[in-house]
Enzyme design. Structure first.
Site, PDB file in Angstrom:
ATOM      1  N   TRP A 184      39.213  33.498  54.489  1.00 48.83           N
ATOM      2  CA  TRP A 184      38.385  32.401  54.995  1.00 48.83           C
ATOM      3  C   TRP A 184      39.277  31.262  55.464  1.00 48.83           C
ATOM      4  CZ3 TRP A 184      37.212  35.324  50.678  1.00 48.83           C
ATOM      5  CH2 TRP A 184      36.023  36.069  50.765  1.00 48.83           C
ATOM      6  N   HIS A 205      31.508  29.765  53.171  1.00 50.44           N
ATOM      7  CA  HIS A 205      30.393  30.699  53.079  1.00 50.44           C
ATOM      8  C   HIS A 205      29.354  30.102  52.119  1.00 50.44           C
ATOM      9  CE1 HIS A 205      33.003  32.990  49.837  1.00 50.44           C
ATOM     10  NE2 HIS A 205      32.953  31.694  49.628  1.00 50.44           N
ATOM     11  N   ARG A 231      34.329  27.007  59.321  1.00 48.69           N
ATOM     12  CA  ARG A 231      35.642  27.662  59.239  1.00 48.69           C
ATOM     13  C   ARG A 231      36.596  27.067  60.247  1.00 48.69           C
ATOM     14  NH1 ARG A 231      34.090  33.937  57.752  1.00 48.69           N
ATOM     15  NH2 ARG A 231      32.689  33.303  56.091  1.00 48.69           N
ATOM     16  N   GLN A 245      24.647  30.845  57.282  1.00 47.98           N
ATOM     17  CA  GLN A 245      24.531  32.097  56.532  1.00 47.98           C
ATOM     18  C   GLN A 245      23.271  32.043  55.690  1.00 47.98           C
ATOM     19  OE1 GLN A 245      28.079  32.697  54.140  1.00 47.98           O
ATOM     20  NE2 GLN A 245      29.078  33.839  55.786  1.00 47.98           N
ATOM     21  N   VAL A 288      32.532  40.924  44.490  1.00 53.37           N
ATOM     22  CA  VAL A 288      31.621  42.052  44.261  1.00 53.37           C
ATOM     23  C   VAL A 288      32.432  43.312  43.960  1.00 53.37           C
ATOM     24  CG1 VAL A 288      29.634  41.240  45.585  1.00 53.37           C
ATOM     25  CG2 VAL A 288      31.494  42.423  46.756  1.00 53.37           C
ATOM     26  N   ALA A 330      24.611  40.929  45.306  1.00 47.73           N
ATOM     27  CA  ALA A 330      24.672  39.741  46.163  1.00 47.73           C
ATOM     28  C   ALA A 330      24.889  40.196  47.591  1.00 47.73           C
ATOM     29  CB  ALA A 330      25.803  38.826  45.717  1.00 47.73           C
TER      30      ALA A 330
END
Ligand code: PHE
Length: 362
Positions: A184, A205, A231, A245, A288, A330
């Protein structure tokens, strides 16, 4: 009568033989009727000749309107000496006709009645449509996405756009100096904390809200989080330095990868059509495990529309959830990306260009 209006005044064309016999000296001091018709006529015609289309309404009000000069003169008839009333009235009425005819000619000369003037009232014209605002395509897409999820039991929550690096990174299993931070490109906020390290940033994000929500509430959790992200990035047709998002998070006892797949398939069908197919492929996000990207079939191709996965045990334990007991999934998707697919928009920079030619198409 030298210097006065001549006895026979050619005010009124056809009626010019009328003997007006205007004796102003006897009327002096009564402004209501002390209007020399000849002067009024000359002045009105001169002014009319100088009128542009925009001045016509003003002229009409000044001479022929309810409080216009000629109208006031006509109203003053009653106060005139009895032997003058008839002639004065006739002359003034004739002048009124003449000025109205002159007005009509002038309006014609100027290319027809101006908008808004009395003559412009044409009851057969269709009505003018009033300008109505509408929602920005990004807002509409966010609403479509969140309502698809809220009908599946998800709450809608929002969070801060200026974020601590703790939530944007560390709480998501991306410690400082971890190379995953390079995924990122970050806009840092120039505000140092006590030990001089900069710890605030524009969130890259919406995932920091995963940790914020779980810190605040006990499972079960089912939320979607729409919001703006930033970003540090060069812009082109598919990249903006700010975009939106929608994050999703579901944590409870017994949630499995099958729940993730079922929920996201249902979402894809609601947004992109009932016979949409989806594809999941392994992908890496530090927060994740396992992680996937989800693609939909689109005009014979697979298009990736979001990242997703099962919430990493370290993220769960970081917020005080017992990872042995709770599991969850998620996901995070780019809103403009989805709007571009749905509407065939080919440049993401359109969304913030503020161009009505673009915006009024939605
Ligand atoms: N936050 C990720 C991104 O911006 C997307 C994501 C969200 C991936 C949640 C997995 C789970 O790229």
């Amino acid at each position: 009568m030298a210097g006065q209006v001549p006895a026979k005044v050619d005010i009124i064309g056809a009626s010019s033989e009328l003997n007006l016999n205007l004796d102003h000296t006897r009327l002096m001091g009564n402004p209501k009727i002390d209007v020399p018709l000849a002067e009024l006529r000359a002045e009105a015609l001169r002014a009319l000749g100088a009128c542009t289309a925009a001045d016509i309404d003003g002229w009409l009000a000044r001479y022929l309107g309810r409080k216009g000069e000629l109208t006031l003169a006509l109203r003053g008839i009653a106060e005139r000496p009895a032997d003058e009333r008839r002639d004065f009235g006739a002359a003034a009425n004739a002048l009124k006709d003449e000025l109205e005819a002159a007005l009509a000619r002038r309006v014609e000369e100027l290319g027809g009645p101006a908008k808004g003037s009395v003559e412009a009232l044409d009851v057969t014209l269709p009505g003018r449509r009033s300008l109505q605002g509408r929602l920005h395509p990004t807002t509409r897409t966010i609403r479509d996405i969140t309502s698809a999820f809220s009908s599946m039991g998800f709450q809608v929550v929002e969070g801060p756009e200026v974020e601590y690096d703790h939530y944007n990174f560390s709480a998501l299993n991306i410690p400082e100096d971890h190379p995953a931070r390079d995924m990122w490109d970050t806009l840092w906020v120039d505000r140092a904390d006590a030990d001089g390290r900069r710890r605030m940033l524009m969130r890259t994000h919406t995932s920091p809200m995963q940790a914020r929500i779980m810190e605040r509430q006990k499972p079960p959790v089912r939320v979607v989080v729409p919001g703006r992200c930033y970003r540090y990035e060069a812009t082109d047709a598919t990249h903006e330095w700010h975009f939106h998002q929608v994050e999703g998070l579901a944590v409870a006892e017994g949630i499995t990868f099958a729940d993730l797949k079922g929920t996201l398939l249902e979402f894809a069908r609601r947004i992109f059509g009932a016979d949409r197919k989806v594809r999941f492929r392994c992908d890496y996000f530090p927060f994740v495990e396992p992680g996937v990207d989800m693609a939909i079939d689109w005009k014979g191709r697979w298009l990736e529309i979001m990242g997703a996965g099962m919430v990493h045990p370290r993220v769960l334990s970081g917020v005080g959830y017992d990872p042995e007991r709770y599991t969850g999934f998620a996901f995070g998707m780019g809103v403009e990306r989805i709007a571009m697919l749905r509407h065939g928009i080919d440049d993401i920079r359109q969304f913030a260009a503020n161009d009505l030619r673009f915006l009024s198409q939605f």
